[in-house]
Write a protein that holds these residues in place. Structure first.
Motif, PDB file in Angstrom:
ATOM      1  N   TYR A  34      53.554  37.508  48.675  1.00  0.00           N
ATOM      2  CA  TYR A  34      53.317  36.675  49.850  1.00  0.00           C
ATOM      3  C   TYR A  34      52.097  35.758  49.692  1.00  0.00           C
ATOM      4  CZ  TYR A  34      56.946  39.506  51.839  1.00  0.00           C
ATOM      5  OH  TYR A  34      58.155  40.132  52.052  1.00  0.00           O
ATOM      6  N   ASN A  35      51.646  35.594  48.452  1.00  0.00           N
ATOM      7  CA  ASN A  35      50.527  34.693  48.129  1.00  0.00           C
ATOM      8  C   ASN A  35      49.266  35.006  48.918  1.00  0.00           C
ATOM      9  OD1 ASN A  35      51.986  33.106  46.216  1.00  0.00           O
ATOM     10  ND2 ASN A  35      53.082  32.224  47.956  1.00  0.00           N
ATOM     11  N   LEU A  36      48.924  36.284  48.996  1.00  0.00           N
ATOM     12  CA  LEU A  36      47.732  36.723  49.706  1.00  0.00           C
ATOM     13  C   LEU A  36      46.667  37.192  48.725  1.00  0.00           C
ATOM     14  CD1 LEU A  36      49.461  38.955  52.414  1.00  0.00           C
ATOM     15  CD2 LEU A  36      48.711  36.594  52.675  1.00  0.00           C
ATOM     16  N   ARG A  37      45.411  36.908  49.031  1.00  0.00           N
ATOM     17  CA  ARG A  37      44.321  37.566  48.310  1.00  0.00           C
ATOM     18  C   ARG A  37      44.365  39.025  48.744  1.00  0.00           C
ATOM     19  NH1 ARG A  37      41.978  33.122  50.382  1.00  0.00           N
ATOM     20  NH2 ARG A  37      41.195  31.583  48.932  1.00  0.00           N
ATOM     21  N   TYR A  38      44.103  39.933  47.832  1.00  0.00           N
ATOM     22  CA  TYR A  38      44.178  41.353  48.159  1.00  0.00           C
ATOM     23  C   TYR A  38      42.919  42.065  47.696  1.00  0.00           C
ATOM     24  CZ  TYR A  38      45.599  46.248  48.051  1.00  0.00           C
ATOM     25  OH  TYR A  38      45.661  47.599  48.245  1.00  0.00           O
ATOM     26  N   PHE A  39      42.376  42.892  48.579  1.00  0.00           N
ATOM     27  CA  PHE A  39      41.197  43.689  48.262  1.00  0.00           C
ATOM     28  C   PHE A  39      41.481  45.141  48.624  1.00  0.00           C
ATOM     29  CE2 PHE A  39      39.814  39.423  49.126  1.00  0.00           C
ATOM     30  CZ  PHE A  39      38.907  39.170  48.103  1.00  0.00           C
ATOM     31  N   PHE A  40      41.070  46.042  47.742  1.00  0.00           N
ATOM     32  CA  PHE A  40      41.225  47.478  47.963  1.00  0.00           C
ATOM     33  C   PHE A  40      39.832  48.077  48.037  1.00  0.00           C
ATOM     34  CE2 PHE A  40      42.311  51.786  46.023  1.00  0.00           C
ATOM     35  CZ  PHE A  40      42.869  52.283  47.190  1.00  0.00           C
ATOM     36  N   ILE A  41      39.448  48.500  49.239  1.00  0.00           N
ATOM     37  CA  ILE A  41      38.128  49.082  49.481  1.00  0.00           C
ATOM     38  C   ILE A  41      38.349  50.425  50.180  1.00  0.00           C
ATOM     39  CG2 ILE A  41      35.842  48.714  50.496  1.00  0.00           C
ATOM     40  CD1 ILE A  41      36.614  45.675  50.660  1.00  0.00           C
ATOM     41  N   PRO A  42      38.767  51.443  49.425  1.00  0.00           N
ATOM     42  CA  PRO A  42      39.104  52.719  50.054  1.00  0.00           C
ATOM     43  C   PRO A  42      37.874  53.445  50.586  1.00  0.00           C
ATOM     44  CG  PRO A  42      39.164  52.923  47.671  1.00  0.00           C
ATOM     45  CD  PRO A  42      38.899  51.474  47.972  1.00  0.00           C
ATOM     46  N   VAL A  43      37.946  53.833  51.856  1.00  0.00           N
ATOM     47  CA  VAL A  43      36.842  54.565  52.477  1.00  0.00           C
ATOM     48  C   VAL A  43      37.390  55.756  53.259  1.00  0.00           C
ATOM     49  CG1 VAL A  43      35.279  52.585  52.666  1.00  0.00           C
ATOM     50  CG2 VAL A  43      36.832  53.106  54.543  1.00  0.00           C
ATOM     51  N   LYS A  44      36.567  56.791  53.339  1.00  0.00           N
ATOM     52  CA  LYS A  44      36.880  57.945  54.154  1.00  0.00           C
ATOM     53  C   LYS A  44      36.346  57.654  55.558  1.00  0.00           C
ATOM     54  CE  LYS A  44      36.221  62.910  54.412  1.00  0.00           C
ATOM     55  NZ  LYS A  44      35.498  64.065  53.911  1.00  0.00           N
ATOM     56  N   SER A  45      37.121  57.982  56.560  1.00  0.00           N
ATOM     57  CA  SER A  45      36.744  57.693  57.939  1.00  0.00           C
ATOM     58  C   SER A  45      35.349  58.222  58.269  1.00  0.00           C
ATOM     59  CB  SER A  45      37.758  58.309  58.898  1.00  0.00           C
ATOM     60  OG  SER A  45      37.474  57.909  60.204  1.00  0.00           O
ATOM     61  N   GLY A  46      34.506  57.331  58.818  1.00  0.00           N
ATOM     62  CA  GLY A  46      33.163  57.707  59.226  1.00  0.00           C
ATOM     63  C   GLY A  46      32.128  57.696  58.118  1.00  0.00           C
TER      64      GLY A  46
END
Length: 149
Positions: A67-79
């Motif tokens: 879909y021609n989107l920039r993609y970022f993966f910033i995995p975080v644990k809630s809180g």
């Protein structure tokens, strides 16, 4: 490739500002709709393997390209948001020329990271008001604002 599993119902998308929205995990058709509405950046803050049937980071990368989107993966644990997480999120926001959509399981982590990334621009009260209207509570991150409340 279809990523619209039957267990996913229509996702509630919360428009926090005209340039930023959040949600729980999306279906592919919802992602396509967001792209058609001008979203050019997708930020996934949900760690892989949080639950069964979850779409993986790698599959999101593939869909973002489709879909021609920039993609970022910033995995975080809630809180648990580190300064690095916030800096990466802020950098991703700054790379967008149009609209950004961020997601996790419910939208809470995405909304918290947005608030933390904008704490130098907006007051705690303004950020809290923007998020509370959509049902997101900032109490868990209030200490990260120090005396700025």
């Amino acid at each position: 490739m279809s990523t619209d599993p039957a267990y996913l119902q229509a996702t509630k998308i919360s428009e926090i500002t005209k340039q930023f929205s959040v949600s729980g995990e999306l279906t592919e058709s919802e992602l396509s709709s967001l792209a058609k509405q001008g979203v050019d950046t997708l930020i996934n803050v949900r760690p892989d393997n949080e639950c069964e049937n979850q779409i993986s980071d790698q599959m999101w990368r593939t869909l973002a390209r489709k879909y021609n989107l920039r993609y970022f993966f910033i995995p975080v644990k809630s809180g648990y948001y580190t300064k690095t997480d916030v800096a990466q999120f802020k950098a991703a926001l700054l790379q967008s020329s149009k609209r950004v959509h961020s997601f996790c399981r419910t939208g809470t982590r995405a909304s918290h990271l947005w608030a933390l990334a904008n704490k130098d621009k907006l007051s705690f009260a303004d950020l809290q008001a923007a998020l509370q209207v959509h049902g997101f509570d900032m109490q868990v991150i209030s200490a990260m604002f120090g005396n700025d409340q």
